[in-house]
Design a protein around this motif. Structure first.
Motif, PDB file in Angstrom:
ATOM      1  N   LYS A 162     -30.669  49.255   1.234  1.00  0.00           N
ATOM      2  CA  LYS A 162     -31.814  50.134   1.419  1.00  0.00           C
ATOM      3  C   LYS A 162     -31.521  51.132   2.540  1.00  0.00           C
ATOM      4  CE  LYS A 162     -35.811  47.541   0.825  1.00  0.00           C
ATOM      5  NZ  LYS A 162     -36.669  46.815   1.722  1.00  0.00           N
ATOM      6  N   GLU A 163     -31.062  50.578   3.655  1.00  0.00           N
ATOM      7  CA  GLU A 163     -30.819  51.453   4.796  1.00  0.00           C
ATOM      8  C   GLU A 163     -29.616  52.348   4.561  1.00  0.00           C
ATOM      9  OE1 GLU A 163     -30.568  48.573   7.805  1.00  0.00           O
ATOM     10  OE2 GLU A 163     -32.726  48.198   7.787  1.00  0.00           O
ATOM     11  N   ASN A 164     -28.667  51.805   3.808  1.00  0.00           N
ATOM     12  CA  ASN A 164     -27.461  52.567   3.535  1.00  0.00           C
ATOM     13  C   ASN A 164     -27.775  53.922   2.983  1.00  0.00           C
ATOM     14  OD1 ASN A 164     -25.830  50.684   4.374  1.00  0.00           O
ATOM     15  ND2 ASN A 164     -24.925  50.159   2.416  1.00  0.00           N
ATOM     16  N   GLY A 165     -28.894  53.974   2.251  1.00  0.00           N
ATOM     17  CA  GLY A 165     -29.290  55.239   1.686  1.00  0.00           C
ATOM     18  C   GLY A 165     -29.142  56.322   2.722  1.00  0.00           C
ATOM     19  N   MET A 166     -29.791  56.167   3.839  1.00  0.00           N
ATOM     20  CA  MET A 166     -29.811  57.234   4.825  1.00  0.00           C
ATOM     21  C   MET A 166     -29.614  56.669   6.208  1.00  0.00           C
ATOM     22  SD  MET A 166     -32.496  60.366   4.707  1.00  0.00           S
ATOM     23  CE  MET A 166     -33.502  59.600   5.929  1.00  0.00           C
ATOM     24  N   ILE A 167     -28.431  56.880   6.736  1.00  0.00           N
ATOM     25  CA  ILE A 167     -28.120  56.403   8.070  1.00  0.00           C
ATOM     26  C   ILE A 167     -28.555  57.476   9.060  1.00  0.00           C
ATOM     27  CG2 ILE A 167     -26.215  55.793   9.608  1.00  0.00           C
ATOM     28  CD1 ILE A 167     -26.455  53.797   7.492  1.00  0.00           C
ATOM     29  N   GLY A 168     -28.965  57.056  10.231  1.00  0.00           N
ATOM     30  CA  GLY A 168     -29.266  58.050  11.255  1.00  0.00           C
ATOM     31  C   GLY A 168     -30.332  57.561  12.208  1.00  0.00           C
ATOM     32  N   GLU A 169     -29.982  57.553  13.470  1.00  0.00           N
ATOM     33  CA  GLU A 169     -30.912  57.087  14.494  1.00  0.00           C
ATOM     34  C   GLU A 169     -31.276  58.225  15.440  1.00  0.00           C
ATOM     35  OE1 GLU A 169     -32.300  53.990  15.065  1.00  0.00           O
ATOM     36  OE2 GLU A 169     -31.586  53.543  13.056  1.00  0.00           O
ATOM     37  N   SER A 170     -30.708  59.388  15.199  1.00  0.00           N
ATOM     38  CA  SER A 170     -31.005  60.505  16.094  1.00  0.00           C
ATOM     39  C   SER A 170     -32.472  60.890  15.948  1.00  0.00           C
ATOM     40  CB  SER A 170     -30.131  61.704  15.717  1.00  0.00           C
ATOM     41  OG  SER A 170     -30.423  62.095  14.404  1.00  0.00           O
ATOM     42  N   ALA A 171     -32.980  61.584  16.944  1.00  0.00           N
ATOM     43  CA  ALA A 171     -34.379  62.003  16.896  1.00  0.00           C
ATOM     44  C   ALA A 171     -34.638  62.807  15.629  1.00  0.00           C
ATOM     45  CB  ALA A 171     -34.707  62.832  18.141  1.00  0.00           C
ATOM     46  N   ALA A 172     -33.693  63.685  15.280  1.00  0.00           N
ATOM     47  CA  ALA A 172     -33.870  64.531  14.096  1.00  0.00           C
ATOM     48  C   ALA A 172     -33.985  63.684  12.835  1.00  0.00           C
ATOM     49  CB  ALA A 172     -32.696  65.502  13.980  1.00  0.00           C
ATOM     50  N   MET A 173     -33.142  62.653  12.724  1.00  0.00           N
ATOM     51  CA  MET A 173     -33.176  61.838  11.513  1.00  0.00           C
ATOM     52  C   MET A 173     -34.422  60.967  11.454  1.00  0.00           C
ATOM     53  SD  MET A 173     -30.954  62.745   9.500  1.00  0.00           S
ATOM     54  CE  MET A 173     -30.887  61.504   8.210  1.00  0.00           C
ATOM     55  N   LYS A 174     -34.918  60.575  12.625  1.00  0.00           N
ATOM     56  CA  LYS A 174     -36.158  59.786  12.636  1.00  0.00           C
ATOM     57  C   LYS A 174     -37.321  60.623  12.119  1.00  0.00           C
ATOM     58  CE  LYS A 174     -35.152  56.178  15.942  1.00  0.00           C
ATOM     59  NZ  LYS A 174     -34.812  56.102  17.360  1.00  0.00           N
ATOM     60  N   ILE A 175     -37.323  61.880  12.502  1.00  0.00           N
ATOM     61  CA  ILE A 175     -38.393  62.764  12.021  1.00  0.00           C
ATOM     62  C   ILE A 175     -38.284  62.909  10.511  1.00  0.00           C
ATOM     63  CG2 ILE A 175     -39.245  65.150  12.042  1.00  0.00           C
ATOM     64  CD1 ILE A 175     -38.471  65.217  15.036  1.00  0.00           C
ATOM     65  N   ILE A 176     -37.058  63.083  10.030  1.00  0.00           N
ATOM     66  CA  ILE A 176     -36.880  63.250   8.588  1.00  0.00           C
ATOM     67  C   ILE A 176     -37.293  61.994   7.838  1.00  0.00           C
ATOM     68  CG2 ILE A 176     -35.069  63.438   6.836  1.00  0.00           C
ATOM     69  CD1 ILE A 176     -33.884  65.616   8.776  1.00  0.00           C
ATOM     70  N   SER A 177     -36.927  60.839   8.391  1.00  0.00           N
ATOM     71  CA  SER A 177     -37.310  59.593   7.750  1.00  0.00           C
ATOM     72  C   SER A 177     -38.836  59.455   7.695  1.00  0.00           C
ATOM     73  CB  SER A 177     -36.679  58.426   8.508  1.00  0.00           C
ATOM     74  OG  SER A 177     -37.007  57.223   7.880  1.00  0.00           O
ATOM     75  N   ALA A 178     -39.508  59.861   8.762  1.00  0.00           N
ATOM     76  CA  ALA A 178     -40.971  59.797   8.778  1.00  0.00           C
ATOM     77  C   ALA A 178     -41.571  60.769   7.764  1.00  0.00           C
ATOM     78  CB  ALA A 178     -41.486  60.105  10.184  1.00  0.00           C
ATOM     79  N   GLN A 179     -40.943  61.946   7.641  1.00  0.00           N
ATOM     80  CA  GLN A 179     -41.424  62.917   6.643  1.00  0.00           C
ATOM     81  C   GLN A 179     -41.291  62.330   5.241  1.00  0.00           C
ATOM     82  OE1 GLN A 179     -38.842  66.309   7.516  1.00  0.00           O
ATOM     83  NE2 GLN A 179     -40.628  67.457   8.229  1.00  0.00           N
ATOM     84  N   ILE A 180     -40.163  61.667   5.001  1.00  0.00           N
ATOM     85  CA  ILE A 180     -39.936  61.078   3.682  1.00  0.00           C
ATOM     86  C   ILE A 180     -40.976  60.006   3.403  1.00  0.00           C
ATOM     87  CG2 ILE A 180     -38.326  59.661   2.342  1.00  0.00           C
ATOM     88  CD1 ILE A 180     -36.064  61.332   3.487  1.00  0.00           C
ATOM     89  N   ASP A 181     -41.254  59.176   4.399  1.00  0.00           N
ATOM     90  CA  ASP A 181     -42.283  58.149   4.218  1.00  0.00           C
ATOM     91  C   ASP A 181     -43.625  58.775   3.845  1.00  0.00           C
ATOM     92  OD1 ASP A 181     -40.914  55.809   4.559  1.00  0.00           O
ATOM     93  OD2 ASP A 181     -41.123  55.805   6.737  1.00  0.00           O
ATOM     94  N   LYS A 182     -43.909  59.895   4.473  1.00  0.00           N
ATOM     95  CA  LYS A 182     -45.205  60.526   4.265  1.00  0.00           C
ATOM     96  C   LYS A 182     -45.369  61.010   2.826  1.00  0.00           C
ATOM     97  CE  LYS A 182     -46.699  64.417   6.384  1.00  0.00           C
ATOM     98  NZ  LYS A 182     -46.682  65.301   7.562  1.00  0.00           N
ATOM     99  N   ILE A 183     -44.298  61.516   2.243  1.00  0.00           N
ATOM    100  CA  ILE A 183     -44.452  62.145   0.924  1.00  0.00           C
ATOM    101  C   ILE A 183     -43.886  61.311  -0.225  1.00  0.00           C
ATOM    102  CG2 ILE A 183     -44.646  64.545   1.645  1.00  0.00           C
ATOM    103  CD1 ILE A 183     -41.337  63.727   0.516  1.00  0.00           C
ATOM    104  N   ALA A 184     -43.214  60.187   0.101  1.00  0.00           N
ATOM    105  CA  ALA A 184     -42.531  59.424  -0.958  1.00  0.00           C
ATOM    106  C   ALA A 184     -43.503  59.009  -2.063  1.00  0.00           C
ATOM    107  CB  ALA A 184     -41.833  58.201  -0.369  1.00  0.00           C
ATOM    108  N   ASP A 185     -44.669  58.562  -1.681  1.00  0.00           N
ATOM    109  CA  ASP A 185     -45.623  58.055  -2.660  1.00  0.00           C
ATOM    110  C   ASP A 185     -46.487  59.127  -3.309  1.00  0.00           C
ATOM    111  OD1 ASP A 185     -45.228  55.457  -3.243  1.00  0.00           O
ATOM    112  OD2 ASP A 185     -46.367  54.676  -1.544  1.00  0.00           O
ATOM    113  N   THR A 186     -46.249  60.358  -2.969  1.00  0.00           N
ATOM    114  CA  THR A 186     -47.027  61.430  -3.580  1.00  0.00           C
ATOM    115  C   THR A 186     -46.183  62.087  -4.676  1.00  0.00           C
ATOM    116  OG1 THR A 186     -46.157  63.192  -2.198  1.00  0.00           O
ATOM    117  CG2 THR A 186     -47.979  61.910  -1.295  1.00  0.00           C
TER     118      THR A 186
END
Ligand SMILES: Nc1ncnc2c1ncn2[C@@H]1O[C@H](COP(=O)(O)OP(=O)(O)OP(=O)(O)O)[C@@H](O)[C@H]1O
Ligand SMILES: [Mg+2]
Length: 443
Positions: free
Chosen positions: A134-158
């Motif tokens: 699951k995590e392998n999908g998108m690696i990244g712990e930088s601030a930028a990647m955390k923001i992107i991951s949060a954006q994805i969470d926000k819209i994934a179910d829409t």
């Protein structure tokens, strides 16, 4: 621990049960197949002790039934003397172990504990694989990647249409897959199409399909990618490469949510979620008039912009280690590690080809490297830096480097049957770069 004992002899079930309880192992008993089924369907056992010879259904058949139901509880088969060949068959059918009657109950307990421990470990490994997959999908712990991951969470179910932008090799396709995986459509298909890789004349039938006889050469009906994506996700990669006439058609499809196969007479509703991506500065190609503004607005409902790797340096080593492990696994090599100097070298580089370039650098390092430590000298940045992502030619480049680059492009093109997109991917550069290089070298 809770164990199921399947034996037709009541006193064996009971005495075994008592013995197990002395070891704090709980047990239930079943006298035949149907009792066993009922218990197995409704309880979670840690192990099954299964007599091979039973009235009606044999132990072997019970085991097969368990397999067919996906009941993975480990089984110890109990056989009488003279049934050893049957016991071997039981092992083949998936029993974890067997004992021959009469057996020493202590031996049974040792085997049981071993089995349960093994199962626990296997489950842990499986769970580990699942989470890392699951995590392998998108690696990244930088601030930028955390923001992107949060954006994805926000819209994934829409169902919102997403446009992903970013330089070549920044992980646009990975992000698109991540949106798909995290959303309700994850069990449905994810269909990716590289618009830049399809010949203009075939694009319409590729996307929308055609009926038999729609044009010369249409020997059979073809289902287009919009239909293939069904209720899943359709990923339109390199959308900026779409020719104008098709942009008009795509816009209409997105507005009306239905398609018509080429040569077809009826409309087919589409349900797929649309994600598109480009490594171009889409706003400027809209301004320049080669991308329709109305289509741009349709696609750019939600925007995810992936920063280049050099702007998220915190991810370089994490990503590097992950990609190194992945490459080692692919090459059937043991895990490798970076020396401190190698880490410094990786951190200092600018990665015009982004993550794909890092991936290529590490793959080569793994080939050069001796032992299991990647040293600074194993990391060869020249081969990739010779080709700049913006396609500009480095004038300081030596003649020999040029010829290496030319050869590298030539052989990549050969390996990819002349497919420029694939060759570019293999070299870790953008399609634009490779096209410029092909022109430059007159290939
Ligand atoms: N966050 C990430 N975690 C792990 N691997 C990644 C990540 N991002 C990208 N990669 C890897 O880097 C490579 C390039 O990623 P991807 O194909 O998604 O890039 P892209 O932006 O679509 O590039 P292009 O514009 O050239 O098509 C792939 O091999 C991908 O597996
Ligand atoms: Mg891509």
């Amino acid at each position: 621990m809770h164990v199921l004992i399947v034996d037709d002899e009541k006193n064996i079930r009971e005495s075994l049960g008592k013995y197990l309880s002395l070891e704090n192992i709980e047990s239930s008993g079943a006298g035949d197949g149907s009792e066993a089924f009922a218990l197995l369907e409704n309880n979670r056992f840690d192990a099954v002790i299964l007599d091979l010879k039973l009235p009606g259904m044999s132990g072997q058949e019970i085991l097969e039934w368990m397999n067919s139901r996906g009941i993975l509880t480990p089984v110890i088969m109990i056989s009488a003397h003279g049934e050893i060949p049957d016991a071997v068959n039981a092992l083949k059918a998936g029993a974890k172990d067997y004992l021959t009657k009469p057996f020493n109950p202590d031996e049974l307990i040792i085997k049981l504990k071993g089995l349960v421990e093994n199962k626990r470990r296997e489950d842990l490994i499986e769970a580990g694989k699942r989470t890392s997959a699951k995590e392998n999908g998108m690696i990244g712990e930088s601030a930028a990647m955390k923001i992107i991951s949060a954006q994805i969470d926000k819209i994934a179910d829409t169902d919102v249409t997403v446009l992903i932008t970013g330089e070549s090799g920044t992980g646009k396709e990975v992000a698109a897959q991540e949106i798909h995986k995290r959303g309700q459509r994850s069990a449905e298909p994810f269909v990716a199409v590289n618009i830049g890789g399809i010949h203009d004349s075939l694009m319409e039938s590729e996307l929308f399909g055609h009926e038999k006889g729609a044009f010369t050469g249409a020997h059979a009906r073809k289902i287009g990618l919009f239909e293939l994506a069904g209720r899943g996700t359709l990923f339109l990669d390199e959308i900026g490469e779409m020719p104008m006439p098709l942009q008009v058609k795509l816009l209409r499809v997105l507005q009306e949510r239905k398609i018509r196969r080429l040569g077809g007479t009826s409309d087919i509703p589409i349900n797929a979620r649309i994600i598109s991506a480009t490594n171009k500065d889409i706003e400027s190609i809209v301004k320049a008039g080669s991308f329709r503004e109305d289509l741009y607005y349709r696609l750019n409902v939600f925007r995810i912009n992936l920063p280049p790797l050099r702007e998220r340096r915190d991810d370089i080593l994490l990503m590097g280690k992950f990609l190194l492990d992945k490459a080692a696994a692919r090459m059937a090599k043991v895990p490798h590690f970076f020396s401190a100097a190698a880490e410094e070298k990786l951190l200092a580089y600018s990665y015009p080809g982004n993550i794909r370039e890092l991936e290529n650098i590490l793959e080569r390092a793994l080939i050069y490297c001796e032992g299991n430590e990647i040293k600074a000298e194993d990391i060869d940045l020249h081969r990739s830096s010779a080709v700049q992502s913006d396609g500009k030619h480095d004038t300081k480049m030596s003649g020999s480097l040029e010829s290496i680059e030319k050869k590298a492009i030539q052989s990549a093109l050969e390996r990819c049957d002349g497919n420029r997109t694939k060759a570019a991917e293999e070299l870790g550069v953008s399609r634009k770069t490779i096209i410029n290089k092909i022109k430059f070298y007159g290939l």
